[in-house]
Design an enzyme around this catalytic site. Structure first.
Site, short mmCIF file in Angstrom:
data_model
loop_
_atom_site.label_atom_id
_atom_site.label_comp_id
_atom_site.label_asym_id
_atom_site.label_seq_id
_atom_site.Cartn_x
_atom_site.Cartn_y
_atom_site.Cartn_z
CD GLU A 40 -81.39 -6.79 -81.22
OE1 GLU A 40 -81.41 -7.52 -81.25
OE2 GLU A 40 -81.11 -5.88 -81.79
CE LYS A 112 -85.31 -8.18 -78.98
NZ LYS A 112 -84.71 -8.50 -80.06
CB CYS A 153 -83.55 -4.67 -80.58
SG CYS A 153 -83.73 -4.23 -81.71
#
Length: 276
Positions: A40, A112, A153
């Site tokens: 990330e 995301k 993440c």
């Protein structure tokens, strides 16, 4: 098929981060990897929102991404940039993964979905949604013998996303991350192994690691986990490095036959509760 997780210590200069990444991609290619995942915030790990606004480039014609496409073509491999910040019209950013094919072309992007908004005792409220806009589409991509499921993440704390990816055909799931040290020590290995076990999928997690110029410290410990939940490769530290492992689709079929959780799942009602 060999895959590689690239562990980085990204700073505030996109060109410097790209310069650090290039030799690690070359190392992964030399080791025989046909797919490499970076962490990330690969291209810039900002100190604050103003710094991000001053350095994040538009997605179209992005200079560092253009170079990554050249590297993918040069090495003849899939290169998956775990994420970078992409400016949006409302003044926020998308936290976007970008997958390049061996021909150097972009083959998939993923924004995301899950954002960390929390009130933490003794600390100021943290609102990731003040800087980033969450995506709303789950993404898979063809890697030949594997179908890749994309995540980033904090997504790893939401099993429903991984269940959806597996049911859509994913048998290799990417989790680029920048985990803090306390949460990494407590949850990193457990969550990633759980996502592998419950979906019967390979999981590759490329991490940021160490003390960054923005003042943050990240956990490192990039991992490759098999569909039975076993860690088959790990960078057991927080320093930059390259992790390579050979993976086989047959192990996915074996794990899902032994524990057919995806096939056995059923819908159910919970009276009096809000439905998801």
């Amino acid at each position: 098929m060999k895959i590689a997780a690239i562990q980085m210590r990204s700073g505030l200069d996109p060109e410097a981060n790209l310069a650090a990444l290039e030799p690690m991609l070359a190392e992964a290619a030399a080791a025989g990897a046909s797919y490499a995942l970076t962490p990330e915030v690969t291209m810039i790990f900002p100190e604050n929102r103003d710094q991000l606004r001053s350095t994040a480039a538009p997605f179209e014609g992005h200079p560092q991404l253009a170079r990554v496409g050249e590297l993918a073509r040069q090495h003849g491999m899939h290169i998956h940039i775990g994420s970078l910040a992409v400016p949006l019209p409302d003044g926020r950013f998308a936290n976007r993964s970008v997958l390049f094919g061996p021909d150097g072309r972009q083959v998939a992007t993923y924004d995301k979905i899950h954002l960390f908004d929390a009130d933490i005792a003794g600390l100021n409220a943290y609102r990731e949604s003040a800087t980033y806009a969450g995506g709303d589409v789950a993404v898979t991509a063809d890697l030949g013998p594997f179908t890749l499921g994309m995540s980033i993440c904090y997504d790893m704390r939401f099993p429903r996303l991984y269940n959806a990816l597996a049911n859509a055909g994913a048998n290799l799931i990417a989790v680029p991350a920048a985990f803090t040290v306390p949460t990494g020590q407590a949850h990193w290995h457990i969550l990633l192994r759980a996502r592998a076990i419950e979906t019967g999928s390979w999981v590759i997690a490329a991490a940021q690691g160490g003390q960054h110029p923005n003042g943050r410290a990240t956990y490192g410990h990039s991992l490759i986990i098999d569909p039975w939940g076993r860690i088959v490769a790990e960078l057991d530290h927080d320093r930059p490095g390259v992790l390579v492992a050979e993976i086989a689709p047959e192990q996915v079929a074996d794990a899902r036959q032994r524990i057919p959780a995806l096939a056995n799942a059923r819908n159910f009602a919970l009276p009096g509760a809000l439905q998801p």
